[in-house]
Motif scaffolding. Structure first.
Motif, PDB file in Angstrom:
ATOM      1  N   GLU A   1       0.830  -1.208   0.000  1.00  0.00           N
ATOM      2  CA  GLU A   1       0.000   0.000   0.000  1.00  0.00           C
ATOM      3  C   GLU A   1       0.863   1.257   0.000  1.00  0.00           C
ATOM      4  OE1 GLU A   1      -4.076  -1.151   2.342  1.00  0.00           O
ATOM      5  OE2 GLU A   1      -2.209  -1.259   3.479  1.00  0.00           O
ATOM      6  N   LEU A   2       1.966   1.227   0.759  1.00  0.00           N
ATOM      7  CA  LEU A   2       2.872   2.367   0.777  1.00  0.00           C
ATOM      8  C   LEU A   2       3.498   2.588  -0.595  1.00  0.00           C
ATOM      9  CD1 LEU A   2       4.362   4.575   2.345  1.00  0.00           C
ATOM     10  CD2 LEU A   2       6.113   2.871   2.915  1.00  0.00           C
ATOM     11  N   THR A   3       3.860   1.507  -1.264  1.00  0.00           N
ATOM     12  CA  THR A   3       4.451   1.620  -2.599  1.00  0.00           C
ATOM     13  C   THR A   3       3.482   2.265  -3.576  1.00  0.00           C
ATOM     14  OG1 THR A   3       5.890  -0.302  -2.283  1.00  0.00           O
ATOM     15  CG2 THR A   3       5.378   0.312  -4.554  1.00  0.00           C
ATOM     16  N   HIS A   4       2.235   1.804  -3.570  1.00  0.00           N
ATOM     17  CA  HIS A   4       1.249   2.361  -4.496  1.00  0.00           C
ATOM     18  C   HIS A   4       0.962   3.827  -4.170  1.00  0.00           C
ATOM     19  CE1 HIS A   4       0.628  -1.436  -6.403  1.00  0.00           C
ATOM     20  NE2 HIS A   4       0.182  -2.022  -5.301  1.00  0.00           N
ATOM     21  N   LEU A   5       0.926   4.156  -2.897  1.00  0.00           N
ATOM     22  CA  LEU A   5       0.721   5.552  -2.511  1.00  0.00           C
ATOM     23  C   LEU A   5       1.910   6.400  -2.961  1.00  0.00           C
ATOM     24  CD1 LEU A   5      -1.257   7.414  -0.943  1.00  0.00           C
ATOM     25  CD2 LEU A   5       0.129   6.977   1.086  1.00  0.00           C
ATOM     26  N   ASN A   6       3.083   5.841  -2.792  1.00  0.00           N
ATOM     27  CA  ASN A   6       4.319   6.523  -3.147  1.00  0.00           C
ATOM     28  C   ASN A   6       4.421   6.794  -4.647  1.00  0.00           C
ATOM     29  OD1 ASN A   6       6.914   7.570  -2.669  1.00  0.00           O
ATOM     30  ND2 ASN A   6       7.869   5.610  -3.115  1.00  0.00           N
ATOM     31  N   ASN A   7       3.760   5.976  -5.457  1.00  0.00           N
ATOM     32  CA  ASN A   7       3.806   6.130  -6.904  1.00  0.00           C
ATOM     33  C   ASN A   7       2.978   7.311  -7.410  1.00  0.00           C
ATOM     34  OD1 ASN A   7       5.481   3.926  -7.190  1.00  0.00           O
ATOM     35  ND2 ASN A   7       3.841   2.494  -7.709  1.00  0.00           N
ATOM     36  N   CYS A   8       2.179   7.899  -6.542  1.00  0.00           N
ATOM     37  CA  CYS A   8       1.330   9.029  -6.943  1.00  0.00           C
ATOM     38  C   CYS A   8       2.193  10.231  -7.320  1.00  0.00           C
ATOM     39  CB  CYS A   8       0.392   9.409  -5.808  1.00  0.00           C
ATOM     40  SG  CYS A   8      -0.644  10.849  -6.160  1.00  0.00           S
ATOM     41  N   LEU A   9       1.856  10.890  -8.438  1.00  0.00           N
ATOM     42  CA  LEU A   9       2.584  12.066  -8.889  1.00  0.00           C
ATOM     43  C   LEU A   9       2.054  13.356  -8.263  1.00  0.00           C
ATOM     44  CD1 LEU A   9       2.218  10.089 -11.711  1.00  0.00           C
ATOM     45  CD2 LEU A   9       3.899  11.763 -12.434  1.00  0.00           C
ATOM     46  N   GLN A  10       0.933  13.281  -7.553  1.00  0.00           N
ATOM     47  CA  GLN A  10       0.268  14.464  -6.991  1.00  0.00           C
ATOM     48  C   GLN A  10      -0.058  15.500  -8.077  1.00  0.00           C
ATOM     49  OE1 GLN A  10       1.351  15.783  -2.904  1.00  0.00           O
ATOM     50  NE2 GLN A  10       3.227  14.612  -3.252  1.00  0.00           N
ATOM     51  N   CYS A  11      -0.463  15.016  -9.227  1.00  0.00           N
ATOM     52  CA  CYS A  11      -0.832  15.924 -10.313  1.00  0.00           C
ATOM     53  C   CYS A  11      -2.193  16.575 -10.072  1.00  0.00           C
ATOM     54  CB  CYS A  11      -0.838  15.177 -11.641  1.00  0.00           C
ATOM     55  SG  CYS A  11      -2.144  13.923 -11.797  1.00  0.00           S
ATOM     56  N   LEU A  12      -3.015  15.952  -9.207  1.00  0.00           N
ATOM     57  CA  LEU A  12      -4.341  16.448  -8.810  1.00  0.00           C
ATOM     58  C   LEU A  12      -5.349  16.450  -9.947  1.00  0.00           C
ATOM     59  CD1 LEU A  12      -3.527  19.339  -6.307  1.00  0.00           C
ATOM     60  CD2 LEU A  12      -3.666  16.866  -5.937  1.00  0.00           C
ATOM     61  N   ALA A  13      -5.093  15.699 -11.007  1.00  0.00           N
ATOM     62  CA  ALA A  13      -6.091  15.564 -12.063  1.00  0.00           C
ATOM     63  C   ALA A  13      -7.359  14.922 -11.516  1.00  0.00           C
ATOM     64  CB  ALA A  13      -5.529  14.744 -13.218  1.00  0.00           C
ATOM     65  N   CYS A  14      -7.189  14.010 -10.553  1.00  0.00           N
ATOM     66  CA  CYS A  14      -8.345  13.347  -9.946  1.00  0.00           C
ATOM     67  C   CYS A  14      -9.209  14.337  -9.177  1.00  0.00           C
ATOM     68  CB  CYS A  14      -7.886  12.216  -9.042  1.00  0.00           C
ATOM     69  SG  CYS A  14      -6.784  12.727  -7.698  1.00  0.00           S
ATOM     70  N   GLU A  15      -8.551  15.242  -8.470  1.00  0.00           N
ATOM     71  CA  GLU A  15      -9.276  16.197  -7.628  1.00  0.00           C
ATOM     72  C   GLU A  15     -10.135  17.145  -8.453  1.00  0.00           C
ATOM     73  OE1 GLU A  15      -7.874  19.827  -4.802  1.00  0.00           O
ATOM     74  OE2 GLU A  15      -7.102  17.843  -4.235  1.00  0.00           O
ATOM     75  N   THR A  16      -9.644  17.510  -9.631  1.00  0.00           N
ATOM     76  CA  THR A  16     -10.369  18.497 -10.439  1.00  0.00           C
ATOM     77  C   THR A  16     -11.661  17.944 -11.015  1.00  0.00           C
ATOM     78  OG1 THR A  16      -9.134  17.910 -12.442  1.00  0.00           O
ATOM     79  CG2 THR A  16      -8.222  19.657 -11.059  1.00  0.00           C
ATOM     80  N   VAL A  17     -11.763  16.617 -11.157  1.00  0.00           N
ATOM     81  CA  VAL A  17     -12.965  16.043 -11.772  1.00  0.00           C
ATOM     82  C   VAL A  17     -13.860  15.332 -10.764  1.00  0.00           C
ATOM     83  CG1 VAL A  17     -11.812  15.767 -13.993  1.00  0.00           C
ATOM     84  CG2 VAL A  17     -11.778  13.875 -12.350  1.00  0.00           C
ATOM     85  N   CYS A  18     -13.476  15.296  -9.496  1.00  0.00           N
ATOM     86  CA  CYS A  18     -14.229  14.530  -8.494  1.00  0.00           C
ATOM     87  C   CYS A  18     -15.552  15.203  -8.139  1.00  0.00           C
ATOM     88  CB  CYS A  18     -13.384  14.364  -7.233  1.00  0.00           C
ATOM     89  SG  CYS A  18     -14.238  13.475  -5.907  1.00  0.00           S
ATOM     90  N   PRO A  19     -16.693  14.567  -8.393  1.00  0.00           N
ATOM     91  CA  PRO A  19     -17.983  15.162  -8.034  1.00  0.00           C
ATOM     92  C   PRO A  19     -18.162  15.318  -6.525  1.00  0.00           C
ATOM     93  CG  PRO A  19     -18.257  13.345  -9.591  1.00  0.00           C
ATOM     94  CD  PRO A  19     -16.856  13.285  -9.088  1.00  0.00           C
ATOM     95  N   SER A  20     -17.483  14.472  -5.745  1.00  0.00           N
ATOM     96  CA  SER A  20     -17.579  14.550  -4.284  1.00  0.00           C
ATOM     97  C   SER A  20     -16.617  15.571  -3.698  1.00  0.00           C
ATOM     98  CB  SER A  20     -17.289  13.174  -3.665  1.00  0.00           C
ATOM     99  OG  SER A  20     -18.244  12.225  -4.089  1.00  0.00           O
ATOM    100  N   GLN A  21     -15.798  16.181  -4.545  1.00  0.00           N
ATOM    101  CA  GLN A  21     -14.865  17.238  -4.137  1.00  0.00           C
ATOM    102  C   GLN A  21     -13.934  16.785  -3.014  1.00  0.00           C
ATOM    103  OE1 GLN A  21     -17.512  20.573  -3.323  1.00  0.00           O
ATOM    104  NE2 GLN A  21     -17.403  21.218  -5.467  1.00  0.00           N
ATOM    105  N   VAL A  22     -13.409  15.581  -3.147  1.00  0.00           N
ATOM    106  CA  VAL A  22     -12.416  15.095  -2.185  1.00  0.00           C
ATOM    107  C   VAL A  22     -11.144  15.925  -2.338  1.00  0.00           C
ATOM    108  CG1 VAL A  22     -10.994  13.134  -1.494  1.00  0.00           C
ATOM    109  CG2 VAL A  22     -13.360  12.760  -2.233  1.00  0.00           C
ATOM    110  N   ALA A  23     -10.673  16.503  -1.233  1.00  0.00           N
ATOM    111  CA  ALA A  23      -9.465  17.346  -1.259  1.00  0.00           C
ATOM    112  C   ALA A  23      -8.232  16.448  -1.232  1.00  0.00           C
ATOM    113  CB  ALA A  23      -9.475  18.303  -0.079  1.00  0.00           C
ATOM    114  N   TYR A  24      -7.996  15.759  -2.328  1.00  0.00           N
ATOM    115  CA  TYR A  24      -6.964  14.734  -2.381  1.00  0.00           C
ATOM    116  C   TYR A  24      -5.580  15.296  -2.067  1.00  0.00           C
ATOM    117  CZ  TYR A  24      -4.068  10.941  -4.177  1.00  0.00           C
ATOM    118  OH  TYR A  24      -3.127   9.946  -4.295  1.00  0.00           O
ATOM    119  N   GLY A  25      -5.242  16.437  -2.670  1.00  0.00           N
ATOM    120  CA  GLY A  25      -3.914  16.996  -2.468  1.00  0.00           C
ATOM    121  C   GLY A  25      -3.649  17.349  -1.013  1.00  0.00           C
ATOM    122  N   ARG A  26      -4.617  17.979  -0.367  1.00  0.00           N
ATOM    123  CA  ARG A  26      -4.445  18.366   1.036  1.00  0.00           C
ATOM    124  C   ARG A  26      -4.321  17.128   1.918  1.00  0.00           C
ATOM    125  NH1 ARG A  26      -8.147  18.984   5.075  1.00  0.00           N
ATOM    126  NH2 ARG A  26      -9.868  18.797   3.600  1.00  0.00           N
TER     127      ARG A  26
END
Length: 425
Positions: free
Chosen positions: A75-100
């Motif tokens: 799980e740590l490896t997969h989390l670590n692979n995130c680029l933090q590009c926040l493309a997911c956050e911009t399209v999320c209808p639930s407005q999850v503050a992923y970056g924060r």
């Protein structure tokens, strides 16, 4: 991006952590399962697995922050692979503050963990301006002599995990910027120029272009020497306390200037500057005068300004920090429209990160290069004369994959400054 920590005890240390609680993340059952975040995620694009999707990572963040069972190494490896590009956050209808939430998880996981030697060195160089300047002549000697070629032929760089950093190395500018650049036109006002920690010496051409353009529309430019790093590298790698010190210093410096605006040229820095707290008078003042230089130029562009035509096809690469955080990519197209003769088009698949992602191209070179290859393929298919990008890291990353005979990636300020200078001759 948790690679900055020593690896041996990382998972064990995480296992022993207790959650502080108090944060809300949507439960898995609350996910709308619209698939929008998955389709935008660059690592899902590469691996096509649930674990490498925003959905999978949100569940891991839930474990870290809301007192669920400790995360395991996978799980740590997969989390670590995130680029933090926040493309997911911009399209999320639930407005999850992923970056924060990701940054908070970084801070949580870094508690009590030991930084690696390379991480300590990197952070120290960013933090201490005089040390950074002392190293610049050594970098020039290393690149301009046969030393770089000699060391590349050895396995030393590979053993030190510095091969990618060496591949990206460019000759730095040794001189410092002047403190004040007055306009030769009737003065319309003054701006403070944010240079950050690296661009003054490694991206000088773009800063010079910014000064040329600001002077060219009637603005004096102040470059305070007391400014420091924006704090993004520290913030996104669990070093929030140091990032706050950077924020305090930059607010103190720029709030003390009698200027109409504070402008930045690198979107990655700008995204971080825009996150500085606004819960006091200093924060409110800083944010009220903060501008991406593209926005500022577009808003204050003189109607009578004439630009020399340029018969070029331009593809616009939209950095994640601009597209997903600043959300002002339209300003690039507006500015380029000031140059007659340009054919301007967005680069295909702009929603997909190029792989630069701050320090990601150094910590995850294989994945970063796979994403870069996709972007280079888009460039080849578009067949532009030039590609523009408002992010220094993206341009550096992409240019490292382009041959000398190929199209190059430049900041849009460079095109504008060249045509402005020509129009004033």
């Amino acid at each position: 991006m948790f690679d900055y920590f020593e690896s041996e005890d990382t998972v064990d240390s995480i296992d022993s952590m207790q959650n502080s609680g108090g944060l809300y993340l949507p439960d898995a059952a609350e996910c709308m399962r619209c698939g929008l975040c998955v389709s935008q995620c660059p690592t899902y694009h590469l691996f096509q697995t649930y674990e490498e999707s925003p959905r999978g990572r949100v569940r891991t963040l839930d474990k870290i922050l809301l007192n669920d069972p400790a995360i395991d190494a996978d799980e740590l490896t997969h989390l670590n692979n995130c680029l933090q590009c926040l493309a997911c956050e911009t399209v999320c209808p639930s407005q999850v503050a992923y970056g924060r939430l990701f940054d908070q998880a970084q801070a949580r996981l870094s508690e009590g963990l030991k930084l690696s030697i390379l991480a300590r060195l990197a952070f120290t160089v960013i933090e201490i301006k005089n040390l950074r300047r002392a190293l610049l002549p050594l970098i020039r000697v290393y690149i301009r002599t046969g030393l770089q070629s000699l060391i590349r032929r050895s396995d030393l760089l590979g053993r030190l995990n510095l091969a990618t950093a060496d591949y990206l190395a460019i000759v730095p500018e040794l001189t410092k910027l002047e403190a004040f650049y007055p306009t030769q036109l009737p003065c319309q006002g003054k701006v403070g120029l944010f240079t950050g920690c690296l661009t003054e010496h490694f991206d000088r051409d773009n800063l010079n272009a910014a000064i040329t353009l600001l002077n060219g529309i009637g603005y004096d430019v102040i470059v305070p020497s007391e400014q420091t790093c924006c704090g993004a590298i520290h913030q996104h790698n669990g070093q929030q306390a140091k990032a706050l010190l950077f924020a305090d210093q930059n607010q103190l410096v720029f709030n003390g200037l009698e200027v109409d605006a504070v402008v930045f040229t690198a979107t990655g820095c700008g995204a971080m500057l825009g996150e500085y707290a606004q819960d006091d008078q200093a924060g409110l003042l800083f944010q009220s005068r903060l501008f991406d230089i593209n926005d500022f130029l577009l808003q204050h562009w003189p109607e009578q300004q004439v630009m020399k035509p340029a018969d070029l096809t331009v593809a616009v690469h939209e950095p994640c920090s601009q597209r997903n955080v600043l959300k002002n990519q339209a300003a690039i197209y507006g500015l380029l429209a000031k140059i007659p003769g340009l054919s301007v088009q967005p680069l295909p698949d702009n929603h997909l990160c190029c792989g630069s992602a701050g320090s990601y191209m150094l910590t995850h070179p294989d994945y970063a290069n796979r994403l870069k290859a996709l972007k280079l393929d888009s460039i080849a298919k578009a067949k532009p004369d030039v590609v523009v990008s408002a992010n220094f890291g993206c341009a550096l990353h992409l240019n490292a994959g382009l041959s000398e005979a190929s199209v190059k990636v430049v900041h849009p300020l460079m095109l504008l400054a060249n045509q402005l200078a020509l129009s004033q001759q």
